[in-house]
Design an enzyme around this catalytic site. Sequence first.
Site, PDB file in Angstrom:
ATOM      1  N   ARG B 367     -17.364 -15.692 -23.558  1.00  0.00           N
ATOM      2  CA  ARG B 367     -17.147 -15.529 -22.114  1.00  0.00           C
ATOM      3  C   ARG B 367     -15.854 -16.224 -21.712  1.00  0.00           C
ATOM      4  O   ARG B 367     -15.825 -17.094 -20.847  1.00  0.00           O
ATOM      5  CB  ARG B 367     -18.333 -16.097 -21.344  1.00  0.00           C
ATOM      6  CG  ARG B 367     -18.580 -15.282 -20.087  1.00  0.00           C
ATOM      7  CD  ARG B 367     -19.874 -15.519 -19.443  1.00  0.00           C
ATOM      8  NE  ARG B 367     -19.878 -14.746 -18.191  1.00  0.00           N
ATOM      9  CZ  ARG B 367     -20.939 -14.557 -17.456  1.00  0.00           C
ATOM     10  NH1 ARG B 367     -22.096 -15.071 -17.806  1.00  0.00           N
ATOM     11  NH2 ARG B 367     -20.869 -13.864 -16.353  1.00  0.00           N
ATOM     12  N   CYS B 368     -14.781 -15.815 -22.355  1.00  0.00           N
ATOM     13  CA  CYS B 368     -13.559 -16.599 -22.325  1.00  0.00           C
ATOM     14  C   CYS B 368     -12.428 -15.711 -22.806  1.00  0.00           C
ATOM     15  O   CYS B 368     -12.631 -14.814 -23.600  1.00  0.00           O
ATOM     16  CB  CYS B 368     -13.766 -17.777 -23.273  1.00  0.00           C
ATOM     17  SG  CYS B 368     -12.324 -18.446 -24.083  1.00  0.00           S
ATOM     18  N   GLU B 737     -15.286 -14.305 -16.528  1.00  0.00           N
ATOM     19  CA  GLU B 737     -15.379 -15.525 -17.318  1.00  0.00           C
ATOM     20  C   GLU B 737     -14.928 -16.780 -16.590  1.00  0.00           C
ATOM     21  O   GLU B 737     -15.064 -17.883 -17.131  1.00  0.00           O
ATOM     22  CB  GLU B 737     -14.554 -15.327 -18.594  1.00  0.00           C
ATOM     23  CG  GLU B 737     -15.140 -14.210 -19.446  1.00  0.00           C
ATOM     24  CD  GLU B 737     -14.138 -13.521 -20.346  1.00  0.00           C
ATOM     25  OE1 GLU B 737     -12.939 -13.604 -20.045  1.00  0.00           O
ATOM     26  OE2 GLU B 737     -14.554 -12.890 -21.320  1.00  0.00           O
TER      27      GLU B 737
END
Lengths: 162, 783
Positions: B367-368, B737
Amino acid sequence: MEHRITVTVNGVPYTAEVEPRLLLVHFLRETLNLTGTHIGCDTTSCGACAVLLDGLPIKSCTFLAVQADGHSVTTVEGLARDGHLHPIQQGFKEEHGLQCGFCTPGMMLVAKALLEENPDPTEEQIRWAISGNLCRCTGYQNIVKAIQWAARRLREPAPAGR
Amino acid sequence: MATKLEELGGVGVRLHRREDDRFVRGKGQYLDDIKLPGMLHMEILRSPYAHARIRSVDTSRAKALPGVVAVLTGQDLAAHNLAWMPTLSGDTQAVLATDKVRFQGQEVAAVVAESPYVAKDAVQLIEVDYEPLPVVVDPRKALEPGAPLVRDDKPGQTTNHIYHWEAGDREATERAFREADRVVTLETHYPRCHPAPLECCGCIADVNPATGKATVYMTTQAPHAVRTVFALVTGYPEHQIRIVSPDIGGGFGNKVPVYPGYVVATAASLLLGRPVKWVEDRTGNLTSTGYARDFHMKGELALKGDRIVGLRVRVLGDHGAFYADAQPTKFKIGLFHIVSGSYDIPAAFCEADGAYTNKAPGGVAYRCSFRVTEASFLIERLVQTAAYELGVDPAEFRRRNFIRRDQFPYRSAFGWVYDSGDYHRALDLALEKLGYARWRREQEEARRQGRLLGIGIASFTEIVGAGPSHTFDILGLKMFDSAELRVHPTGKAVLKLGTRTQGQGHETTYAQIVATELGIPARDVEVQEGDTDHTPYGLGTYASRSTPTSGAAAAVVARRLREKARKIAAHLLEVSEDDLEWETGRFYVRGSPDRFKTIQDVALAAYTNFPQGLEPGLEDVCYYDPPNLTFPFGTYAVVVEVDRGTGQWRPLQVVAVDDCGVRINPMIVEGQIMGGLCEGYGIAAMQLITFDEQGNCIGSNFLDYLLPTAWETPRFELYETVTPSPHHPLGAKGVGESATVGSPAAYVNAVIDALAHAGVRNIDMPLTPDRVRAALESVGLAE
Ligand code: FES
Ligand code: FES
C-alpha cells in the site's frame, strides 16, 4: 467412509454423502456451490467464513459438515429476500462498508446475529461483535456505520413504496 | 434540485458503488470461486528449513496415493528450463528448489490431484532429505566476512551483498554537515511486515491442448505485465496467453509479483492438458509471498539555527533470499529518495546497500509507492527528533522548514519536481481540528498526575502515479496506462482499462470520469478491467497509479470522443462545428440553446447517420504517458495515552487532513484513507514478521501476525484540502496509499512524544507493549 447428512441451507434442505473430515465451508462452497462464504486463514482468525448455524455465528472453516447434520445454516446468499436486499446489505452499500468485499459476507452475517439479539447496539457493542472478523480494506469505521444504518432501518422500516 | 453532475454521477459525487451489488449478495467471483470442467488441484510442499541442501526428493509414496495425478519437483521443472524465473528486480528466483532451500516456506515440490484434500494428503507423503546449513537472518551479519552464502547459485556472487546505490549530491551534503551548528541523528528499523490481503494468492491455469491457448486466472494487480513476463520467460507466444484477473480480495502490493505457484500450476496444466487450480493457504501467503519494508535506516539532519540545511541517509535493505522488489528498473530502492519529504532542504544524499538473508523474498510496495513509506517515516521521525533537540515545538519546527506554497513546482535536492502543495494549510487545519494547543495543556496536566499523553504529527508528501516513460519502466515495460472507450448506438458505453481494481472502486470512479467528460450517466458506463484479451495494455494497479494514469487516460479518451461527437452533432444540426457549444451531455447551437443534440443522439448517429467521409462508430483508445508524477500530501495528527504499567498505548484521537487534489468520488476517497489509517495503525502497533536464529518465521499465521480488529482500531476524523495537480487532466493525484504511508510516523511520534520529556527518542516498530515497557523502564517511567 462417507456420511449421509442433511443440512438446511438458506431454507432449503440438502442431503449429501460427505467425508467425515469435510469442513462446513467446503461443503457450502464446493458441494453446494455457494461461494459467497470465503476463506481467509488457517487458524480461525479472520471470520471470512462466518455463517449462521441455527441463527448464531460460527466460523465454518473450523466446523465439520457432519456437525451441521440436522441443523440450519444461513449464508450470505440467504440474506436477500425475493430479490430485495436485506437492510444489512443495504447498509453496507449506503455507508461504503465494503471495498474488496472479501470480508463482507462474514461481517454481514455476524451483524445480523447481533441485531437480532440487540436491535439498538452501541458503537462499542458493534465493534466487539465484529472483532472476530478481519477487514483489511475499510478500517472498520464504515462497517460500524453500515450496521448502525441497518439497525435503524430494522427498527423503523422504510415507508411502503421504498 | 440536483445539479447536472449529480444526476449523471460525475466527478465529485458521492456515488454508491456499482460493484457492491454483487459483493453484498455473495456473488463476486474471486479466484477460488471459479471452477472449470475437469479441474485439478495443486498443493505446494514448502521447506521447513531456512537454509538446507536438498540431498534427495522421494515422491513415490505421494504418487501412489489414489487421486494423485502428478508430482512435480525442481528437477522436473529444470528439464523444461523452468526451475528458475526472473524477479521484478532483475534477479533470479527458484520456482521449485533444486540445489538447496534458502528460506523457510520456500517451494520444494507440488502435487496435482483430483481434489484439494487429496493434494494436501499427498504433500505430506513427499520425503525430502535435507542437509541443514548455517542460517543468516540479520542483514548486518549477512554482510560480515564468513557469513553463510545465500546465493551460491549465482556465478561470481561471493558475498551476500546485492547492490550499492546512491542518490543526491554527496559533496554538497557533506559541506552542509560541516557547516551545520547541530546534527541530529536517528537510527531505526522499519520492520518486515506483510500486506496480508484477506484473500490469499492463487491461480487457475487452463492450457487448452487443442488450441494451445493458455488462459490463466490469477490474483494479480498487473495482468498485462504478467502476460508479457510469461511470454518472455517461457517463449510461449504472447497472443496465446490470456491472463484474467477476476475479483480480487485485496492486494496492497502483495499481488503484483509473479509467484512460483503460478508458474508451477501453468506448467502442470500444460503437461497434463487439464485446468489446474492453486490457492495458497494463509501460512503459504505469509511465509513465501511478497513481504514489505525491512529497512534499517540511519538519518541525519544538519541544522543551522532552526533550519534544516542538509539530510544524509544510510539504508541497509534486507531482501531475503532473492532480490525481488517490485519496482521501476532504474531504482534500487524504489522511490526512497523522496526522503526529503515536505521540507525545503538544500542538500541531500542517500546511499543504500542490499543484502541477501535466509528469509522470504518480496520487497513489495505494501500500500505504498515503491518505498515512499519508509522514506516518509524516516523524515517525519527525524524532524520530530530535531524539534526535541532544539527545544522547538514539533509543529512549529515543521512550519519553519516546509516547502512554501509559492515554491511549487518545487525541485527537491534529489531532483523530483513536486507538482503542487500547500503544506502549511494542511498542518494548520489538522492542528485546529485536533485542538492541538488544548492537548498540549492536557499533556502537561496529565504529566503532573503521573499519566503519559503524547501528540504525534506526520506531514507527509507522497510520490505516486508512476510514471513518465522517460524514467519509469518495469523490466523494460514503460509505465503508461490506458483506457478504451466505446459508446454503443443507444448511448450506453463500455470503458476498458489496463489497471485492475482490488477494492478501490474502479467500476464506479472511472464511470464518473466518463460521465463528467461526455455526459453519459455513470450508471450507463460499464467498466471492464483485468482480462488481457479484452482490455488495452497497461501496467496495472499499485503505487496509487490508477487515477494518475488510467484515470487520466479515461478523461483524455472521453475528450477525444467528444471532439468526434462534435463533428457528428454539427452534421445533424446542419451547422459548422465552430457554431456548437458543449455543455455536459449535449451540443447546442450558439445563440439558440433549443437547437441541440444530446450525446445519446450523437451516439446513435455515429452508427446510423454520420457525415460522409467520417469513420463510423464512436470509440477510441488512449495510452497515457503522464508528464510527471503527482504528489499527494497531508497531515495526520494523533493523540495517545501510554500505560506506564503495561506499556500498552491507545489512540485517543486521530485527525487526518488529506490533499489528493480533486476527489473523483469523495466517499471512496475517504474509504481509502480510513483503510490506510487502520493499516498504518497495525504496522505501528502490532504487525511484525520476524525470525529466530534458525530462520523460523514468527508471524506465519494470523495468531502470530496480528492485524488490527474493529475493537482496537481507533476512530478517524477526516478533513481535506484540495490543491489540484496542475498536469493531471482532472487535477487528481491518487490516494490509495496516503494513509498507510503517512500514518505510521504519526502514531509512533505520538508514543515517543509521551516519553520524550524523559529523553526517549526512538522505539522501533511495531510498538508492542513489551518494547514500550522496555523504553519506559530505561528512563524510569515504568510503573
Ligand atoms: S477462514 Fe479465517 S476464520 Fe475461517
Ligand atoms: S472489504 Fe476488503 S477485507 Fe473487508
